[in-house]
Write an enzyme that holds these catalytic residues in place. Structure first.
Site, PDB file in Angstrom:
ATOM      1  N   ASP A 288       0.881  -1.221  -0.174  1.00  0.00           N
ATOM      2  CA  ASP A 288      -0.024  -0.093  -0.047  1.00  0.00           C
ATOM      3  C   ASP A 288       0.925   1.144   0.096  1.00  0.00           C
ATOM      4  O   ASP A 288       2.064   1.225   0.284  1.00  0.00           O
ATOM      5  CB  ASP A 288      -0.740   0.128   1.286  1.00  0.00           C
ATOM      6  CG  ASP A 288      -1.971  -1.035   1.079  1.00  0.00           C
ATOM      7  OD1 ASP A 288      -2.048  -1.966   0.241  1.00  0.00           O
ATOM      8  OD2 ASP A 288      -2.852  -1.045   2.144  1.00  0.00           O
ATOM      9  N   ASP A 289       0.296   2.245  -0.189  1.00  0.00           N
ATOM     10  CA  ASP A 289       0.638   3.645  -0.067  1.00  0.00           C
ATOM     11  C   ASP A 289       1.615   4.140  -0.958  1.00  0.00           C
ATOM     12  O   ASP A 289       1.969   5.556  -0.985  1.00  0.00           O
ATOM     13  CB  ASP A 289       1.394   3.990   1.566  1.00  0.00           C
ATOM     14  CG  ASP A 289       0.261   3.659   2.310  1.00  0.00           C
ATOM     15  OD1 ASP A 289      -1.110   3.557   2.121  1.00  0.00           O
ATOM     16  OD2 ASP A 289       0.549   4.168   3.604  1.00  0.00           O
ATOM     17  N   HIS A 339      -5.717   2.872  -3.692  1.00  0.00           N
ATOM     18  CA  HIS A 339      -5.963   3.159  -2.429  1.00  0.00           C
ATOM     19  C   HIS A 339      -6.470   4.821  -2.167  1.00  0.00           C
ATOM     20  O   HIS A 339      -5.976   5.181  -1.111  1.00  0.00           O
ATOM     21  CB  HIS A 339      -4.490   2.817  -1.949  1.00  0.00           C
ATOM     22  CG  HIS A 339      -4.445   2.611  -0.629  1.00  0.00           C
ATOM     23  ND1 HIS A 339      -5.333   2.188   0.504  1.00  0.00           N
ATOM     24  CD2 HIS A 339      -3.462   3.227   0.649  1.00  0.00           C
ATOM     25  CE1 HIS A 339      -4.651   2.082   1.529  1.00  0.00           C
ATOM     26  NE2 HIS A 339      -3.855   2.843   1.852  1.00  0.00           N
ATOM     27  N   HIS A 343      -5.475   9.521   0.286  1.00  0.00           N
ATOM     28  CA  HIS A 343      -5.296   8.498   1.734  1.00  0.00           C
ATOM     29  C   HIS A 343      -6.302   9.138   2.877  1.00  0.00           C
ATOM     30  O   HIS A 343      -6.027   9.102   3.912  1.00  0.00           O
ATOM     31  CB  HIS A 343      -3.986   8.595   2.272  1.00  0.00           C
ATOM     32  CG  HIS A 343      -3.977   7.108   2.886  1.00  0.00           C
ATOM     33  ND1 HIS A 343      -4.172   6.897   4.199  1.00  0.00           N
ATOM     34  CD2 HIS A 343      -3.209   6.057   2.531  1.00  0.00           C
ATOM     35  CE1 HIS A 343      -3.928   5.736   4.727  1.00  0.00           C
ATOM     36  NE2 HIS A 343      -3.341   4.972   3.644  1.00  0.00           N
ATOM     37  N   HIS A 431       3.727  -2.197   3.105  1.00  0.00           N
ATOM     38  CA  HIS A 431       3.674  -0.928   2.447  1.00  0.00           C
ATOM     39  C   HIS A 431       4.743  -0.698   1.325  1.00  0.00           C
ATOM     40  O   HIS A 431       6.072  -1.052   1.763  1.00  0.00           O
ATOM     41  CB  HIS A 431       3.655   0.308   3.695  1.00  0.00           C
ATOM     42  CG  HIS A 431       2.305  -0.040   4.212  1.00  0.00           C
ATOM     43  ND1 HIS A 431       2.034  -0.914   5.377  1.00  0.00           N
ATOM     44  CD2 HIS A 431       1.129   0.479   4.117  1.00  0.00           C
ATOM     45  CE1 HIS A 431       0.660  -0.617   5.768  1.00  0.00           C
ATOM     46  NE2 HIS A 431       0.124   0.240   4.888  1.00  0.00           N
TER      47      HIS A 431
HETATM   48 ZN    ZN Z   1      -2.595   3.143   3.338  1.00  0.00          ZN
END
Ligand code: ZN
Length: 483
Positions: A288-289, A339, A343, A431
């Site tokens: 993620d991210d 995603h 955020h 991540h």
């Molecule tokens: Zn995240």
């Protein structure tokens, strides 16, 4: 809705029912008489008036006395719309009466004697706040040999006050299901089977336009058919109650199947020749991210080295900043999920804000990799019904949380995964922005391969491990990602 209302307005006609207590003298325009007939008429649907309070308006005034019953639900907007509809119905009958009177005069005939106009309704309210009102109109003449019945259905969302049409409730596939049910029902009933006009498959076909007039209850969808629409007058104006389950997959709120091509469609993907054995254990790594030029590229180096794939839940604004990294993820055959744009916690957003965020993020993906994602991982794993229903993706959580963001330590990431035991069917959360994570991946990938795991994308895992095509608006969570 306007269009449907208009169509109805035109199609909406009449029924004659004489609810005469005794003789033809009951056609008197006297208020008492109208009231008595109205009471009888209104009583017919009393039990089906399950939501809202009944109100009446009665007039004995010539030329067209009327008795109209309508619901009051206590929502100003909806009550206003109901009143407008009542007025439309009344006007339609007045016009009809005037036309008949004019024709009679032209033909030097005595105008047909009109008893009165009667209008009543059924009403239902579902648990999720959909309010259905179905009006029945009756145009009562002294000569009861000719009569029509037509219905007019209104649907409202009580939460918003919006008027709904079938498109707001159903996908088009509902008409096929309703048609199949109706054909089987009417051809299976002795009183109807040989009397249906024409070929039942056509008369009751999904294209017949018959399935726009319905009410929703918690357990069924009730369809209303005008007199003469499918059956002779002696059969009346039938209704058909179809169990809700019949329409599974056709409600807008049901998960929708997303077609995922079994073969990656890009010829340049290096993983193109990868085959997945559904009988062998499989695991999905997710990051993620990102994207991040340093950490994500280091992860991609490892994936490329071993010819394996992962799923990257990228953030829109970072894709705009580092498009080359996301393009490389794609080129290596990895899956790219959304995603969100930047955020935000989606649980704090309105439906409109959620939709706007997805639109903005999708545009970034479309521009960068030429397609929009199938999967969405809500930031922080936070979601509610508003998030689910307004996210046109499969919502994907995880079953193994490495807490890599907290430890920032390759060894502790690796041990959190190895302590899980059997990883078959699991989705591992990491991540893509930490060097410690990229470092862990350098050991993790060869170790998983040695243990006999296939590394697959999340969509592949859903397809081959759960045996289903990823579904829109469905949340895939911990419970799904298990051996
Ligand atoms: Zn995240």
């Amino acid at each position: 809705m306007k269009k449907i209302a208009k169509a109805w307005f035109c199609r909406f006609l009449v029924l004659i029912f004489l609810f005469c207590a005794g003789t033809a003298t009951c056609v008197s325009a006297a208020t008492d008489s109208i009231q008595a007939s109205a009471d009888t008429y209104f009583a017919l649907t009393k039990e089906k008036q399950t939501a809202g309070k009944a109100a009446q308006t009665i007039s004995a005034k010539a030329p067209l006395p009327y008795a109209i019953e309508y619901p009051v639900i206590g929502n100003e907007v909806i009550d206003q719309k109901i009143m407008e509809t009542v007025k439309q119905i009344q006007t339609a009958y007045e016009k009809l009466y005037a036309k008949e009177a004019e024709e009679a005069t032209r033909n030097h005939l005595r105008p047909k004697e009109i008893a009165a106009l009667y209008v009543s309704y059924e009403s239902y309210l579902t648990e999720d706040g959909i309010y259905s009102v179905v009006f029945h109109g009756s145009y009562g003449k002294a000569d009861s040999s000719l009569f029509f019945t037509k219905y007019k259905a209104l649907l409202f969302d009580l939460n918003t006050g919006e008027t709904l049409s079938w498109e707001d409730v159903f996908r088009p596939s509902y008409k096929e299901k309703a048609s199949a049910y109706a054909i089987s029902y009417f051809t299976g009933q002795e009183e109807y089977q040989n009397r249906i006009f024409g070929d039942p498959a056509v008369t009751l076909g999904s294209e017949s336009g018959l399935f726009d007039t319905f009410a929703l209850t918690d357990t069924s969808v009730i369809f209303y058919f005008d007199k003469y629409a499918i059956l002779p007058a002696s059969c009346g104006a039938p209704t058909l109650s179809v169990p809700r389950e019949t329409f599974s997959g056709s409600y807008l709120t049901d998960p929708e199947e997303i077609l995922v091509p079994k073969q990656p469609d890009e010829t340049e993907t290096k993983a193109e020749g990868r085959t997945i054995d559904p009988n062998k254990p499989m695991v999905a790594l997710t990051f993620d991210d990102g994207p991040s030029p340093a950490a994500t590229n280091r992860i991609l180096d490892t994936l490329e080295k071993y010819g394996v794939v992962a799923t990257f839940f990228d953030v829109g604004y970072r894709v705009e900043r580092y498009p080359e990294v996301t393009k490389r993820e794609r080129a290596l055959g990895c899956e790219i999920g959304s995603h969100s744009y930047d955020h935000k916690d989606f649980k704090t957003l309105s439906a409109a804000q959620i939709k706007a965020d997805h639109a903005k993020t999708n545009a970034v993906f479309e521009k960068t990799i030429g397609k929009t994602p199938t999967l969405f991982r809500p930031p922080y794993g936070n979601y509610n019904e508003t998030v689910r229903l307004n996210s046109p993706y499969s919502l994907v959580l995880w079953s193994v949380d490495t807490l890599d963001w907290k430890s920032r330590n390759a060894q502790s990431i690796l041990s959190s995964i190895s302590s899980e035991g059997n990883l078959d069917g699991k989705v591992i959360l990491m991540h893509g922005i930490y060097d410690s994570t990229a470092k862990a991946v350098e050991q993790l990938v060869p170790s998983l391969l040695e243990q006999g795991y296939q590394l697959v994308t999340v969509s592949e895992l859903i397809q081959y491990h759960l045996n289903e095509t990823p579904q829109k608006n469905k949340v895939y969570h911990y419970g799904h990602f298990q051996p």
